[in-house]
Every structure is written in C-alpha cells, then in structure tokens.
Motif scaffolding. Sequence first.
Motif, PDB file in Angstrom:
ATOM      1  N   TYR A   9       0.813  -1.209   0.000  1.00 50.16           N
ATOM      2  CA  TYR A   9       0.000   0.000   0.000  1.00 50.16           C
ATOM      3  C   TYR A   9       0.848   1.262   0.000  1.00 50.16           C
ATOM      4  N   ALA A  10       2.147   1.122   0.131  1.00 54.45           N
ATOM      5  CA  ALA A  10       3.032   2.281   0.226  1.00 54.45           C
ATOM      6  C   ALA A  10       3.583   2.686  -1.139  1.00 54.45           C
ATOM      7  N   ASN A  11       3.107   2.052  -2.197  1.00 59.87           N
ATOM      8  CA  ASN A  11       3.618   2.353  -3.529  1.00 59.87           C
ATOM      9  C   ASN A  11       2.960   3.630  -4.040  1.00 59.87           C
ATOM     10  N   ARG A  12       3.640   4.761  -3.834  1.00 60.38           N
ATOM     11  CA  ARG A  12       3.075   6.045  -4.218  1.00 60.38           C
ATOM     12  C   ARG A  12       3.883   6.677  -5.348  1.00 60.38           C
ATOM     13  N   ARG A  13       4.509   5.868  -6.174  1.00 63.74           N
ATOM     14  CA  ARG A  13       5.340   6.413  -7.248  1.00 63.74           C
ATOM     15  C   ARG A  13       4.473   7.120  -8.272  1.00 63.74           C
ATOM     16  N   ALA A  14       4.889   8.313  -8.647  1.00 63.97           N
ATOM     17  CA  ALA A  14       4.169   9.074  -9.660  1.00 63.97           C
ATOM     18  C   ALA A  14       4.781   8.847 -11.037  1.00 63.97           C
ATOM     19  N   ASP A  15       5.988   8.300 -11.095  1.00 64.05           N
ATOM     20  CA  ASP A  15       6.711   8.155 -12.352  1.00 64.05           C
ATOM     21  C   ASP A  15       6.872   6.688 -12.714  1.00 64.05           C
ATOM     22  N   GLU A  16       6.741   6.395 -13.997  1.00 64.57           N
ATOM     23  CA  GLU A  16       6.903   5.025 -14.474  1.00 64.57           C
ATOM     24  C   GLU A  16       8.359   4.587 -14.352  1.00 64.57           C
ATOM     25  N   ARG A  17       8.561   3.368 -13.835  1.00 60.49           N
ATOM     26  CA  ARG A  17       9.910   2.828 -13.709  1.00 60.49           C
ATOM     27  C   ARG A  17      10.233   1.960 -14.922  1.00 60.49           C
ATOM     28  N   VAL A  18      11.501   1.963 -15.317  1.00 60.61           N
ATOM     29  CA  VAL A  18      11.966   1.081 -16.381  1.00 60.61           C
ATOM     30  C   VAL A  18      13.199   0.335 -15.885  1.00 60.61           C
ATOM     31  N   ALA A  19      13.339  -0.893 -16.312  1.00 61.25           N
ATOM     32  CA  ALA A  19      14.518  -1.681 -15.957  1.00 61.25           C
ATOM     33  C   ALA A  19      15.729  -1.090 -16.666  1.00 61.25           C
ATOM     34  N   ALA A  20      16.805  -0.893 -15.917  1.00 61.94           N
ATOM     35  CA  ALA A  20      18.021  -0.328 -16.490  1.00 61.94           C
ATOM     36  C   ALA A  20      19.175  -0.661 -15.565  1.00 61.94           C
ATOM     37  N   LEU A  36      32.893   2.550  -3.202  1.00 63.80           N
ATOM     38  CA  LEU A  36      31.568   1.962  -3.284  1.00 63.80           C
ATOM     39  C   LEU A  36      30.956   2.191  -4.655  1.00 63.80           C
ATOM     40  N   ARG A  37      30.575   1.099  -5.276  1.00 58.97           N
ATOM     41  CA  ARG A  37      29.832   1.178  -6.520  1.00 58.97           C
ATOM     42  C   ARG A  37      28.562   0.379  -6.321  1.00 58.97           C
ATOM     43  N   ALA A  38      27.523   0.840  -6.928  1.00 59.94           N
ATOM     44  CA  ALA A  38      26.258   0.130  -6.879  1.00 59.94           C
ATOM     45  C   ALA A  38      25.737   0.063  -8.303  1.00 59.94           C
ATOM     46  N   TYR A  39      24.792  -0.826  -8.528  1.00 62.15           N
ATOM     47  CA  TYR A  39      24.214  -0.952  -9.856  1.00 62.15           C
ATOM     48  C   TYR A  39      22.709  -0.817  -9.763  1.00 62.15           C
ATOM     49  N   SER A  40      22.165  -0.061 -10.713  1.00 58.63           N
ATOM     50  CA  SER A  40      20.728   0.169 -10.718  1.00 58.63           C
ATOM     51  C   SER A  40      19.990  -1.103 -11.114  1.00 58.63           C
ATOM     52  N   VAL A  41      18.778  -1.216 -10.616  1.00 61.76           N
ATOM     53  CA  VAL A  41      17.853  -2.273 -11.025  1.00 61.76           C
ATOM     54  C   VAL A  41      16.797  -1.661 -11.934  1.00 61.76           C
ATOM     55  N   ASN A  42      16.278  -0.512 -11.502  1.00 60.73           N
ATOM     56  CA  ASN A  42      15.341   0.227 -12.334  1.00 60.73           C
ATOM     57  C   ASN A  42      15.421   1.699 -11.967  1.00 60.73           C
ATOM     58  N   ILE A  43      14.854   2.515 -12.840  1.00 56.97           N
ATOM     59  CA  ILE A  43      14.919   3.966 -12.644  1.00 56.97           C
ATOM     60  C   ILE A  43      13.651   4.609 -13.170  1.00 56.97           C
ATOM     61  N   GLY A  46      11.766  10.014 -10.981  1.00 57.50           N
ATOM     62  CA  GLY A  46      11.661  10.396  -9.578  1.00 57.50           C
ATOM     63  C   GLY A  46      12.562   9.646  -8.634  1.00 57.50           C
ATOM     64  N   GLY A  47      13.196   8.572  -9.099  1.00 53.97           N
ATOM     65  CA  GLY A  47      14.065   7.812  -8.206  1.00 53.97           C
ATOM     66  C   GLY A  47      14.583   6.550  -8.864  1.00 53.97           C
ATOM     67  N   LEU A  48      15.280   5.732  -8.074  1.00 52.72           N
ATOM     68  CA  LEU A  48      15.797   4.488  -8.614  1.00 52.72           C
ATOM     69  C   LEU A  48      15.962   3.457  -7.523  1.00 52.72           C
ATOM     70  N   CYS A  49      16.069   2.218  -7.957  1.00 51.80           N
ATOM     71  CA  CYS A  49      16.346   1.083  -7.082  1.00 51.80           C
ATOM     72  C   CYS A  49      17.775   0.661  -7.362  1.00 51.80           C
ATOM     73  N   LEU A  50      18.557   0.459  -6.287  1.00 49.86           N
ATOM     74  CA  LEU A  50      19.959   0.076  -6.410  1.00 49.86           C
ATOM     75  C   LEU A  50      20.238  -1.215  -5.677  1.00 49.86           C
ATOM     76  N   LYS A  51      21.135  -2.006  -6.218  1.00 47.66           N
ATOM     77  CA  LYS A  51      21.689  -3.160  -5.506  1.00 47.66           C
ATOM     78  C   LYS A  51      22.971  -2.684  -4.854  1.00 47.66           C
ATOM     79  N   THR A  52      23.069  -2.835  -3.537  1.00 52.20           N
ATOM     80  CA  THR A  52      24.283  -2.429  -2.826  1.00 52.20           C
ATOM     81  C   THR A  52      24.439  -3.267  -1.568  1.00 52.20           C
TER      82      THR A  52
END
Length: 113
Positions: A9-20, A36-43, A46-52
């Motif tokens: 219920y906390a998914n309040r994203r206003a922007d579409e995410r794409v895998a990248a 430290l380097r991290a790699y994106s999962v999607n973006i 408005g934001g992104l998901c990172l693996k770290t």
Amino acid sequence: MESENPAAYANRRADERVAARFEVRFAQTQDAARALRAYSVNISAGGLCLKTRKSYDVGSHVRLSMAIEGEEFHLTGVIAWVRDEAEAIGVRFTDMSDEDRARLQRVVDSFKR
C-alpha cells in the motif's frame, strides 16, 4: 490467513519505472573512500532502485553520480526503503532541477523503446 504486506500500500510512485542497469557512484567522501559502486535495477524520473551491500537507513540523504546513455547526472536523494535480504535500496530524488528532471525523463523514455 497470511497477513497483508503494508509495503504493497506504500507504492506512491508518480513516475513510471523502467529496468536499467548502470553504475552509480556515491559522492559522500566516506562512501567514496570505500570505492563503493552500486548498480541500478530500475529507474524513473523520480528515483531508482539500487543493488548495494552497504547498509543505509531509511531517511538518509545521499548524493549520487551516474552516467546513463551518455548523459552525466549528479543528483541528491533520500533513502525511501531498504530490502536487506535483497541487498537493495530505493532512492527518491530530491531538489532536482527542471532541466535535470527533463533530461532524466528523456533517458528513461529511451529505455522503453
């Protein structure tokens, strides 16, 4: 009966995410010292998901640098969520200029083609 997942219920994203997948560098000196380097999962714009593997607290502020599709971005954000078991964090961009947001939206759109 399984309990409901409150995160659903906390998914309040206003922007579409794409895998990248691209490299993200953390600008904080203490993080950079650890190389430290991290790699994106999607973006999204408005934001992104990172693996770290580094642990972060929700609400922590971060400065990120990344090159995506030939465009260089230097953005600030706040940790929106943490999934320790998946070694993933969600970053919501903050204080983004209209120009950077438009550039980032163009890059996100390019991944959808």
